[in-house]
Scaffold this active site. Structure first.
Site, PDB file in Angstrom:
ATOM      1  N   GLU A 273       3.249 -76.716 -77.735  1.00 21.76           N
ATOM      2  CA  GLU A 273       3.691 -75.577 -78.715  1.00 21.76           C
ATOM      3  C   GLU A 273       4.821 -74.747 -78.494  1.00 21.76           C
ATOM      4  O   GLU A 273       5.795 -74.662 -79.369  1.00 21.76           O
ATOM      5  CB  GLU A 273       2.525 -74.788 -78.795  1.00 21.76           C
ATOM      6  CG  GLU A 273       1.072 -75.117 -79.328  1.00 21.76           C
ATOM      7  CD  GLU A 273       1.332 -76.016 -80.846  1.00 21.76           C
ATOM      8  OE1 GLU A 273       2.089 -75.663 -81.480  1.00 21.76           O
ATOM      9  OE2 GLU A 273       0.126 -76.585 -81.030  1.00 21.76           O
TER      10      GLU A 273
ATOM     11  N   ARG B 298       8.105 -75.393 -81.065  1.00 21.74           N
ATOM     12  CA  ARG B 298       8.186 -74.199 -81.926  1.00 21.74           C
ATOM     13  C   ARG B 298       9.500 -73.328 -81.402  1.00 21.74           C
ATOM     14  O   ARG B 298      10.467 -73.049 -82.134  1.00 21.74           O
ATOM     15  CB  ARG B 298       7.081 -73.169 -81.947  1.00 21.74           C
ATOM     16  CG  ARG B 298       5.570 -74.147 -82.606  1.00 21.74           C
ATOM     17  CD  ARG B 298       4.807 -73.205 -82.820  1.00 21.74           C
ATOM     18  NE  ARG B 298       3.401 -73.497 -83.114  1.00 21.74           N
ATOM     19  CZ  ARG B 298       2.467 -73.198 -83.643  1.00 21.74           C
ATOM     20  NH1 ARG B 298       2.447 -71.863 -84.271  1.00 21.74           N
ATOM     21  NH2 ARG B 298       1.273 -73.748 -83.909  1.00 21.74           N
TER      22      ARG B 298
ATOM     23  N   ASP C 263      -1.702 -87.706 -82.819  1.00 18.02           N
ATOM     24  CA  ASP C 263      -0.617 -88.028 -84.071  1.00 18.02           C
ATOM     25  C   ASP C 263       0.760 -88.138 -83.774  1.00 18.02           C
ATOM     26  O   ASP C 263       1.315 -89.113 -83.997  1.00 18.02           O
ATOM     27  CB  ASP C 263      -1.190 -87.076 -85.206  1.00 18.02           C
ATOM     28  CG  ASP C 263      -0.955 -85.663 -84.424  1.00 18.02           C
ATOM     29  OD1 ASP C 263      -0.851 -85.529 -83.240  1.00 18.02           O
ATOM     30  OD2 ASP C 263      -1.007 -84.585 -85.318  1.00 18.02           O
TER      31      ASP C 263
ATOM     32  N   GLU D 172       1.848 -81.253 -93.585  1.00 16.56           N
ATOM     33  CA  GLU D 172       2.078 -82.620 -93.392  1.00 16.56           C
ATOM     34  C   GLU D 172       2.091 -83.217 -94.557  1.00 16.56           C
ATOM     35  O   GLU D 172       2.989 -84.244 -94.731  1.00 16.56           O
ATOM     36  CB  GLU D 172       0.831 -83.253 -92.486  1.00 16.56           C
ATOM     37  CG  GLU D 172       1.015 -82.897 -90.999  1.00 16.56           C
ATOM     38  CD  GLU D 172       0.151 -81.537 -90.717  1.00 16.56           C
ATOM     39  OE1 GLU D 172       0.710 -80.951 -89.648  1.00 16.56           O
ATOM     40  OE2 GLU D 172      -0.378 -80.966 -91.486  1.00 16.56           O
TER      41      GLU D 172
ATOM     42  N   THR E 247       8.650 -82.334 -84.738  1.00 17.77           N
ATOM     43  CA  THR E 247       7.239 -82.353 -85.382  1.00 17.77           C
ATOM     44  C   THR E 247       6.910 -81.044 -86.051  1.00 17.77           C
ATOM     45  O   THR E 247       5.758 -80.830 -86.520  1.00 17.77           O
ATOM     46  CB  THR E 247       6.309 -82.858 -84.446  1.00 17.77           C
ATOM     47  OG1 THR E 247       4.850 -83.150 -85.174  1.00 17.77           O
ATOM     48  CG2 THR E 247       5.895 -81.792 -83.288  1.00 17.77           C
TER      49      THR E 247
END
Length: 672
Positions: free
Chosen positions: A303, A307, A436, A572, A661
């Site tokens: 994360e 980010r 994913d 998404e 992502t």
């Protein structure tokens, strides 16, 4: 009278002194002013000097020599610059006055919009859209750091490298790089270097191309609606959660995860793209003065990378502001202890203050998605800093996973052990949570590195074939194509909203030369993702759906369980809508995104500022707000909305940039 002794003494010798004139001395071989004579004379005088005098003289000679060298060097630089300038003038393209060697540039600072924007001040205008059939041009967003290769632009827009490689070598490399996969031939970009910290950077569009581009026009109404939504969300964050991780809009407070201002950093590049200059400058001041990484706190490696590191790198590239690169280097270095494991598979958690790392308290495993979805960011950090340790660490992870057993036709399990480096919990395969973005980053790393890392492409292509073979089914009654899950040989018709990244990824691959059936599958899957919204009472998708495999009277394709009916403002589906519209030009994708934005406004907007996640998408009268606005709503969802509604294909040109992502655009190292 002489004595006998006197008579015996030897005869006395007399001496005569003779003085010669100079003319006579010459003939006698005396001083003649010859070089040999002068050398002997100087040497005698030198020997007559004291040692101290000789040392002083030698020192003076040495000092004068050093001064001469320095003077020559300083005088040489201006001559060299003058010579280079002369050469540059000679290299100016004939017939194109003023066209010289390209220099790096950055996106101009956001400017205020035209007066006809009405109630939406300070919005940056866009260029007129180009016809759909026109090949995508160079991006407006340029890279700040100096390039390592220098190219010339011709009048036809093609680039010519100053030092051209030997043609024979190019042909040989081409033959070795071509990949064939089930009839598809994929040729890597021959202009790229092997991925390393010395990768060439994208070049600046030539001035000719700038002249050819149409004049900027104001942004459209749907984009202005996105900006209004962003400003409303930002107002809540600024009023009640400034500098904290996440806004709690209902209670007008905040929640902390890492204590690093996640929402603010996640939203930096969104503000730049939307043209929100004032908001961006406020956030920049906070980053400069208040963002501190030296604190005793555990952060999640994945994360924090996608980010914080991704957000800082992206903002640096868009703005050219070195502040963001310096902060990116600092957080990158502080995350490196995570890779100190026996297997080189990183731990999930890092204490960025103490420099220690550890797995979760309940297991020694890391999730596969987390350890294989940090590569874009660390690779780019190596390229910018020249420090190979970042890329080396993440490349080792990918190479290791490439060799592992336990895959099922390219599909990977969800967990991997940090001690043994082996997959765990074998037999469970999903494209949802915990797996994913592994598939997403296989393709995107291949694109980022110039389409030359064949192992990444092979793993991606094999995985998509595995999806088709094991996870792809069709629902009833509308026969929607969906991606389910496989657990120990048993198929489950469960699909996470997270899986809706897949249509966009498939479309991106097809755009980059992969098989055409990937685009067909993308079109089918994006229809399914839209129906996950359209078939729900609020028009918002739940976190998880189950599809009906058998037709039942009165039942829709989508079934929702009580534990799965929450909505977290996820991006998404909007992300994939953006890719699909960008590559097809089909307006229905914009219309679907507009419906979703309207429903966000209707059911998740909080009047005092901000948007909130909801617990029940099936109850329009009471969606049960959860009092939390995730950072990715500003960092991803609204950013993709804005890009979806734009007809300007140069606004984050997908031939120049690849999104991580978390929707942070990073440059492709050597775009075609």
């Amino acid at each position: 009278m002489y004595s006998a002794a006197a008579a015996a003494s030897p005869p006395r010798r007399d001496f005569i002194s003779v003085t010669l004139s100079p003319e006579e001395a010459v003939g006698a071989g005396g001083y003649n002013n010859s070089k040999a004579w002068r050398r002997r004379s100087c040497w005698r005088k030198w020997k007559q000097l004291s040692r101290l005098q000789r040392s002083v003289i030698l020192f003076l000679f040495a000092f004068l020599a050093v001064c001469g060298v320095i003077s020559y060097t300083s005088m040489g630089e201006p001559w060299k610059s003058l010579t280079n300038k002369s050469l540059d003038d000679q290299r100016t393209e004939p017939g194109i006055p003023g066209l010289k060697l390209a220099n790096p540039a950055v996106l101009p600072a956001p400017q205020k919009a035209d007066a006809n924007l009405g109630d939406y001040p300070e919005l940056s205008p866009q260029k007129l859209p180009k016809p759909p059939h026109v090949r995508r041009g160079p991006s407006n967003l340029q890279i700040k750091p100096p390039r390592r290769d220098v190219r010339l632009k011709t009048r036809h827009g093609t680039s010519r490298v100053v030092e051209e490689p030997v043609q024979a070598d190019k042909e040989e490399k081409t033959e070795k790089s071509v990949i064939s996969w089930r009839g598809a031939v994929i040729e890597p970009d021959q202009s790229t270097e092997p991925p390393s910290s010395k990768i060439k950077e994208p070049e600046k569009p030539s001035s000719v191309e700038d002249v050819d581009q149409k004049e900027p026009v104001p942004i459209n109404e749907r984009q202005m609606a996105v900006i209004e939504a962003f400003r409303h969300a930002w107002k809540g964050y600024k009023d009640f959660a400034w500098g904290h991780d996440e806004l709690k809009p209902l209670s007008k407070s905040y929640s902390e995860w890492f204590g690093l201002g996640l929402t603010l950093i996640d939203a930096l590049d969104t503000m730049w793209i939307l043209g929100l200059k004032e908001e961006f400058e406020e956030a920049r001041k906070w980053v400069a003065n208040d963002l501190v990484f030296d604190k005793n706190v555990d952060v999640n490696l994945f994360e924090s990378t996608i980010r914080i590191l991704g957000g800082l790198l992206s903002t640096y590239h868009l703005s050219g502001d070195s502040l963001f690169l310096e902060k990116a280097k600092e957080i990158g270095n502080r995350l490196m202890p995570a890779f100190k494991t026996p297997s080189k598979i990183p731990y999930s958690d890092v204490n960025i203050g103490r420099g220690t790392a550890h797995p979760p308290r309940w297991t020694s495993d890391s999730t596969v998605a987390e350890v294989t979805s940090i590569q874009l960011e660390f690779r780019e950090l190596s390229r910018l800093t020249g420090d190979e340790k970042f890329q080396k660490a993440v490349d080792e992870v990918m190479k290791h996973v490439h060799t592992l057993s336990g895959k099922n036709d390219g599909l990977v399990p969800m967990f991997i052990n940090t001690n043994s480096g082996q997959f765990t919990h074998l037999g469970v395969y999903t494209l949802g949570a915990r797996a994913d973005s592994y598939y997403e980053y296989l393709l995107k790393q291949w694109i980022q590195g110039g389409k030359k890392e064949n192992e990444l492409l092979e793993d991606y292509m094999r995985a998509i074939e595995g999806v088709k073979k094991h996870l792809l089914k069709r629902s009833q009654p509308k026969k929607l194509t969906f991606v389910g899950e496989l657990a120990h040989g048993h198929f489950s018709a469960k699909m996470d909203h997270l899986v809706c990244f897949l249509p966009g990824t498939l479309a991106l691959g097809a755009h980059n030369g992969l098989t055409a059936d990937h685009m067909k599958l993308a079109e089918a899957l994006i229809e399914t993702c839209y129906q996950m919204y359209a078939q729900v009472e609020t028009g918002l998708s739940p976190e998880i759906v189950h599809f009906n495999l058998h037709a039942q009277k009165g039942h829709k394709d989508v079934e929702i369980k009580p534990a799965d009916r929450h909505n977290l403002l996820r991006p998404e589906t909007v992300e994939s809508l953006f890719y699909m519209y960008r590559f097809t030009g089909d307006k229905k994708y914009q219309d679907w995104g507009w419906e979703i934005l309207q429903n966000f406004n209707k059911y998740t907007r909080v009047p005092t500022g901000g948007y909130t996640s909801i617990n029940n998408v099936q109850n329009p009268s009471n969606p049960e707000p959860r009092d939390k606005m995730e950072s990715f709503f500003l960092g991803e969802t609204l950013k993709y909305m804005f890009l979806l509604f734009s007809d300007d294909i140069d606004l984050i040109n997908l031939d120049k940039y690849v999104f991580n992502t978390e929707a942070h655009p990073l440059p492709i190292w050597a775009p075609a």
